[in-house]
Design an enzyme around this catalytic site. Sequence first.
Site, PDB file in Angstrom:
ATOM      1  N   GLU A 180      -5.973  24.123  10.463  1.00 24.64           N
ATOM      2  CA  GLU A 180      -4.910  24.717  11.285  1.00 24.64           C
ATOM      3  C   GLU A 180      -5.313  24.701  12.760  1.00 24.64           C
ATOM      4  OE1 GLU A 180      -2.708  28.131   9.013  1.00 24.64           O
ATOM      5  OE2 GLU A 180      -4.822  28.148   8.480  1.00 24.64           O
TER       6      GLU A 180
ATOM      7  N   LYS B 226      -6.190  35.037  -0.910  1.00 24.35           N
ATOM      8  CA  LYS B 226      -5.970  33.942   0.034  1.00 24.35           C
ATOM      9  C   LYS B 226      -7.242  33.200   0.410  1.00 24.35           C
ATOM     10  CE  LYS B 226      -2.718  32.846   2.145  1.00 24.35           C
ATOM     11  NZ  LYS B 226      -1.943  33.501   3.192  1.00 24.35           N
TER      12      LYS B 226
ATOM     13  N   SER C 114      -8.108  36.200   3.932  1.00 19.05           N
ATOM     14  CA  SER C 114      -7.145  37.086   4.566  1.00 19.05           C
ATOM     15  C   SER C 114      -7.685  38.509   4.495  1.00 19.05           C
ATOM     16  CB  SER C 114      -5.812  37.009   3.822  1.00 19.05           C
ATOM     17  OG  SER C 114      -5.040  38.162   4.095  1.00 19.05           O
TER      18      SER C 114
ATOM     19  N   HIS D   2       9.221  10.705   4.558  1.00 14.60           N
ATOM     20  CA  HIS D   2      10.089  11.884   4.765  1.00 14.60           C
ATOM     21  C   HIS D   2       9.558  13.083   3.976  1.00 14.60           C
ATOM     22  CE1 HIS D   2      13.329   9.153   6.330  1.00 14.60           C
ATOM     23  NE2 HIS D   2      12.717   8.325   5.480  1.00 14.60           N
TER      24      HIS D   2
END
Length: 455
Positions: free
Chosen positions: A287, A280, A274, A153
């Site tokens: 992804e 970043k 970024s 979970h």
Amino acid sequence: MWGGRFDEGIDALMARFNNSFPFDQRMWREDIRGSMAWARQLAQAGVISAEERDTLLAGLTAVYAEFDEGRFEARPADEDIHTAVERRLGELVGAVAGKLHTGRSRNDQVATDVRLWAIEAIRRIDDGLRTLQQALLAQAEAADDAVMPGYTHLQRAQPVLLAHWLLSHFWPLQRDRERLADCAKRTAVLPLGSGAIAGTPLAIDRAALAADLGMAAISPNSIDAVSDRDFIAEFLFCAALIGIHLSRLAEDIIIYSSAEFGFVVLADAYSTGSSLMPQKKNPDSFELLRSKSGRLTGNLVTVLTVLKGLPAAYDKDLQEDKEPLFDAADTLELALPVATGAVATARFRHDRMRAALDDAMLATDVADYLVMRGVPFREAHHVVGRLVREAEQRGVALSALPPGVFLAAHPACGNDILQVFDIDRSVAQRRVPGATAPEAVREQIAQARRYVEER
Ligand code: ARG
């Protein structure tokens, strides 16, 4: 190609709509291979002379070279790869080219081409899967006995070996490979000789034709053979599930690479920055791997939807099987090596993983301690649950509760209870096959190694 009964030419937009050459030209190898095998069988059956056969084979070899060297010149009238090859063959060898299509239809021809193409794609994807498995395995071996929090979970559950978690992503890929191998068996069935629907009237030796093309069997029913695209649906299901497995691996790594976890640092080569926020470093490789499952699933749904409710035998709808097939193969042939590189170069932070472990993750071990002393598990679970709450109320770790609290919690608690609070001991106790103890994981690694070294 089929103009005999027509008075007018095809509408320009309709031609664009109808022509599959822009996408099915990539089956040129398979189409020419199939035609060469067919020409040999035509001669065998006495339909063409040995000399005509040799002329056709030489012409097809020349067309092959034109494609191979990027010299093939397509014409707007080339409807698909089959008509393009035959048109060019005619230009090269003359009227005898008109004999090649004897006893054959584009219906059994295209079904044969796609199967030949899919067999090769399966081989390449199996290779890609195996290489990714090797990268996971190498990381698992390098992880040694490093321990990390295991999550259920997405909540801290029990400590596990980092190697164990890495290998949890190895086995789905093994099942994918087995599924693909099974799909390959049903793909290597030869439709050629089925003609348009009723079978060829020529004395073709279909078994020899199959052997010539490296197929394992011949189709048992010509009506089914020209319309069967089950192998594509199966392949696309395999591809979709591979995509889902990649997406789950990706999601774990994306979460673990966030600052909050900090379990893994991705190589710069598989990350991007970024344009706005200088600090970043984004896990774009993973992804995109996560997102590719979308188009892979879409391709499966496309083909299933095309197939549903089609009347018997060939329908032009079946032309729509190719782009999803090609797209799935292309997607995986890029995604798998990227996943491999990103996994192989990722750096796992054993220190951060260790620091994320807390005593509460050993609550099950405390319950097991009581169970070993004859307490029924349900009762032990309840007792430990109360201890956990007590520790929470006092704002201390479970192991920091005064020994008296443990002793008072249940008569089965002894002074040795605090020995339970040892992460490595907890992991080492789980030594059944398939569990996380170092010795069990070493056995698992050996088993995994046998799988990647096979074949
Ligand atoms: N381009 C067609 C396809 O991809 C080839 C078969 C055409 N057959 C026919 N009867 N029109 O399915």
